[in-house]
Motif scaffolding. Sequence first.
Motif, PDB file in Angstrom:
ATOM      1  N   ASN A   1      15.204 -73.517 -29.913  1.00 55.85           N
ATOM      2  CA  ASN A   1      14.518 -72.696 -28.883  1.00 55.85           C
ATOM      3  C   ASN A   1      15.436 -72.212 -27.843  1.00 55.85           C
ATOM      4  N   GLY A   2      16.582 -72.915 -27.765  1.00 58.20           N
ATOM      5  CA  GLY A   2      17.554 -72.420 -26.782  1.00 58.20           C
ATOM      6  C   GLY A   2      18.685 -71.328 -27.235  1.00 58.20           C
ATOM      7  N   ASP A   3      18.331 -71.159 -28.703  1.00 60.54           N
ATOM      8  CA  ASP A   3      19.376 -70.130 -29.148  1.00 60.54           C
ATOM      9  C   ASP A   3      20.953 -70.498 -29.031  1.00 60.54           C
ATOM     10  N   LEU A   4      21.007 -71.907 -29.161  1.00 58.28           N
ATOM     11  CA  LEU A   4      22.526 -72.376 -29.078  1.00 58.28           C
ATOM     12  C   LEU A   4      23.159 -72.529 -30.491  1.00 58.28           C
ATOM     13  N   PRO A   5      24.571 -72.506 -30.292  1.00 57.40           N
ATOM     14  CA  PRO A   5      25.191 -72.613 -31.679  1.00 57.40           C
ATOM     15  C   PRO A   5      25.007 -74.000 -32.639  1.00 57.40           C
TER      16      PRO A   5
END
Length: 210
Positions: free
Chosen positions: A178-182
């Motif tokens: 949900n946090g668009d993290l790698p």
Amino acid sequence: MIQITVLDTETTGLDPTMHEIIEVACIQYKKISSNGFDLLSKNDFKIKPTNILLADNKALQLNGYNEEVWKDGVDAGSALGDITEIVNKTDLLIGQNLLFDMRFVVSCCEKNDLPVPDFPTYIDIKYTADGLKKKGETTSSSLDGLCKYFGIENNQQNRHSALYDCELVWEVYKKILNGDLPIGYFTYDSPYDPYEKNNTLGEFIKNGRE
């Protein structure tokens, strides 16, 4: 149907050639949308150690091992047979420093003359955590550090229970999505080993979705 499995082990030490798995757990999910999942099953096995004299005392304290709690534990062959069956039907594994767990599973299977699981592609949330730590966004890339970073409730009395840790890993994984993290995708033959200076990195995917 894409099947996702979160895997965790608790062991009597850090060396899979000498130490043993004393608990192994996994939680299975079915992916129903880009960020939607249905719970399929939870599995947790306490395993009776065969040579507790070789155990690291710090590891036993950390895992809360005592003979009374483990008196009804199953043998390693039985537990790993079930885990292998689950893993072999899995499309994606998820864990925290998962190479550690997979190496112990392989060692345990070999010691008990069991087929080694055919590990699928996996996501190691420690890869994301190490990236956050490198950027100074968190001071720790441990599971506890990730829970603190994402504001996930973390009952320390339950920590280092394999099933509870699986639940925490899953909550962290959803936050990462949900946090668009790698996200990094790896395999057992091309793993993420955070403790090797020249570790072989799997495919790096920004905003990764399988």
